[in-house]
Design a protein around this motif. Structure first.
Motif, PDB file in Angstrom:
ATOM      1  N   THR A  28       0.834  -1.209   0.000  1.00  0.00           N
ATOM      2  CA  THR A  28       0.000   0.000   0.000  1.00  0.00           C
ATOM      3  C   THR A  28       0.862   1.249   0.000  1.00  0.00           C
ATOM      4  OG1 THR A  28      -1.806  -1.149   1.130  1.00  0.00           O
ATOM      5  CG2 THR A  28      -1.774   1.260   1.290  1.00  0.00           C
ATOM      6  N   GLN A  29       1.899   1.277   0.830  1.00  0.00           N
ATOM      7  CA  GLN A  29       2.794   2.434   0.866  1.00  0.00           C
ATOM      8  C   GLN A  29       3.493   2.628  -0.471  1.00  0.00           C
ATOM      9  OE1 GLN A  29       5.277   1.551   4.237  1.00  0.00           O
ATOM     10  NE2 GLN A  29       3.803   2.352   5.708  1.00  0.00           N
ATOM     11  N   LYS A  30       3.908   1.527  -1.099  1.00  0.00           N
ATOM     12  CA  LYS A  30       4.563   1.611  -2.413  1.00  0.00           C
ATOM     13  C   LYS A  30       3.605   2.197  -3.448  1.00  0.00           C
ATOM     14  CE  LYS A  30       4.856  -1.853  -5.209  1.00  0.00           C
ATOM     15  NZ  LYS A  30       5.128  -3.104  -5.908  1.00  0.00           N
ATOM     16  N   LEU A  31       2.356   1.733  -3.455  1.00  0.00           N
ATOM     17  CA  LEU A  31       1.373   2.232  -4.416  1.00  0.00           C
ATOM     18  C   LEU A  31       1.073   3.711  -4.192  1.00  0.00           C
ATOM     19  CD1 LEU A  31      -1.071  -0.804  -4.521  1.00  0.00           C
ATOM     20  CD2 LEU A  31       0.547  -0.105  -6.299  1.00  0.00           C
ATOM     21  N   GLY A  36       1.751   9.200  -6.003  1.00  0.00           N
ATOM     22  CA  GLY A  36       2.222  10.548  -5.697  1.00  0.00           C
ATOM     23  C   GLY A  36       3.194  11.059  -6.743  1.00  0.00           C
ATOM     24  N   LEU A  37       4.063  10.166  -7.221  1.00  0.00           N
ATOM     25  CA  LEU A  37       5.003  10.559  -8.283  1.00  0.00           C
ATOM     26  C   LEU A  37       4.273  10.904  -9.572  1.00  0.00           C
ATOM     27  CD1 LEU A  37       7.846   7.967  -7.638  1.00  0.00           C
ATOM     28  CD2 LEU A  37       7.996  10.446  -7.342  1.00  0.00           C
ATOM     29  N   GLY A  43       1.238  15.501 -13.398  1.00  0.00           N
ATOM     30  CA  GLY A  43      -0.041  16.171 -13.234  1.00  0.00           C
ATOM     31  C   GLY A  43      -1.231  15.231 -13.323  1.00  0.00           C
ATOM     32  N   ILE A  44      -0.998  13.949 -13.131  1.00  0.00           N
ATOM     33  CA  ILE A  44      -2.078  12.953 -13.202  1.00  0.00           C
ATOM     34  C   ILE A  44      -2.803  12.932 -11.865  1.00  0.00           C
ATOM     35  CG2 ILE A  44      -2.607  10.505 -13.553  1.00  0.00           C
ATOM     36  CD1 ILE A  44      -1.400  11.955 -16.010  1.00  0.00           C
ATOM     37  N   THR A  45      -4.111  13.142 -11.896  1.00  0.00           N
ATOM     38  CA  THR A  45      -4.856  13.233 -10.640  1.00  0.00           C
ATOM     39  C   THR A  45      -5.960  12.196 -10.498  1.00  0.00           C
ATOM     40  OG1 THR A  45      -6.330  14.886 -11.590  1.00  0.00           O
ATOM     41  CG2 THR A  45      -4.410  15.695 -10.367  1.00  0.00           C
ATOM     42  N   THR A  50      -4.931   8.242 -15.492  1.00  0.00           N
ATOM     43  CA  THR A  50      -3.830   7.292 -15.349  1.00  0.00           C
ATOM     44  C   THR A  50      -3.964   6.166 -16.364  1.00  0.00           C
ATOM     45  OG1 THR A  50      -3.658   7.785 -12.984  1.00  0.00           O
ATOM     46  CG2 THR A  50      -2.650   5.739 -13.740  1.00  0.00           C
ATOM     47  N   ILE A  51      -5.158   5.648 -16.522  1.00  0.00           N
ATOM     48  CA  ILE A  51      -5.405   4.563 -17.480  1.00  0.00           C
ATOM     49  C   ILE A  51      -5.075   5.019 -18.897  1.00  0.00           C
ATOM     50  CG2 ILE A  51      -7.236   3.160 -18.560  1.00  0.00           C
ATOM     51  CD1 ILE A  51      -8.530   3.057 -15.718  1.00  0.00           C
ATOM     52  N   LYS A  52      -5.507   6.224 -19.248  1.00  0.00           N
ATOM     53  CA  LYS A  52      -5.238   6.761 -20.586  1.00  0.00           C
ATOM     54  C   LYS A  52      -3.742   6.940 -20.815  1.00  0.00           C
ATOM     55  CE  LYS A  52      -9.628   9.212 -21.037  1.00  0.00           C
ATOM     56  NZ  LYS A  52     -10.247  10.561 -21.085  1.00  0.00           N
ATOM     57  N   LEU A  53      -3.040   7.453 -19.808  1.00  0.00           N
ATOM     58  CA  LEU A  53      -1.598   7.652 -19.920  1.00  0.00           C
ATOM     59  C   LEU A  53      -0.886   6.311 -20.128  1.00  0.00           C
ATOM     60  CD1 LEU A  53       0.786   9.732 -19.583  1.00  0.00           C
ATOM     61  CD2 LEU A  53       0.946   8.823 -17.269  1.00  0.00           C
ATOM     62  N   ILE A  54      -1.227   5.329 -19.333  1.00  0.00           N
ATOM     63  CA  ILE A  54      -0.600   4.008 -19.454  1.00  0.00           C
ATOM     64  C   ILE A  54      -0.901   3.405 -20.819  1.00  0.00           C
ATOM     65  CG2 ILE A  54      -0.602   1.638 -18.561  1.00  0.00           C
ATOM     66  CD1 ILE A  54      -1.103   2.909 -15.760  1.00  0.00           C
TER      67      ILE A  54
END
Length: 90
Positions: A28-31, A36-37, A43-45, A50-54
């Motif tokens: 969980t901490q890793k995710l 956060g990165l 600027g991904i919120t 996120t799905i589109k970027l990936i």
């Protein structure tokens, strides 16, 4: 004798559960750090973004993964302007 075996089995199960809980917390901490990165540097919120970027960069990322992983971590941090913080701050 049976009582001793039951106590040992219960202790074994307790320790196994404790280990699983520590592993879940670490994941969980890793995710959270990874999210956060993405948020800070790209600027991904949101999940949809996120799905589109990936989806957009998946092929390129997979093709260049070995080269990217070979990059020096300090060089990568420098590019992103990430300051390394001591894990034992007072």
């Amino acid at each position: 004798m049976d009582e001793k075996i039951k106590k040992m089995q219960a202790e074994k199960q307790r320790l196994a559960n404790q280990l699983k809980q520590k592993e879940r917390k670490a994941r969980t901490q890793k995710l959270i750090r990874m999210g956060g990165l993405l948020e800070k540097h790209l600027g991904i919120t949101g999940e949809e973004e996120t799905i589109k970027l990936i989806a957009s960069f998946q092929k390129s990322i997979l093709e260049n993964k070995d080269r990217v992983n070979a990059m020096d971590i300090n060089q990568a941090r420098n590019i992103l302007g990430i300051q390394v913080q001591s894990s034992k701050e007072s």
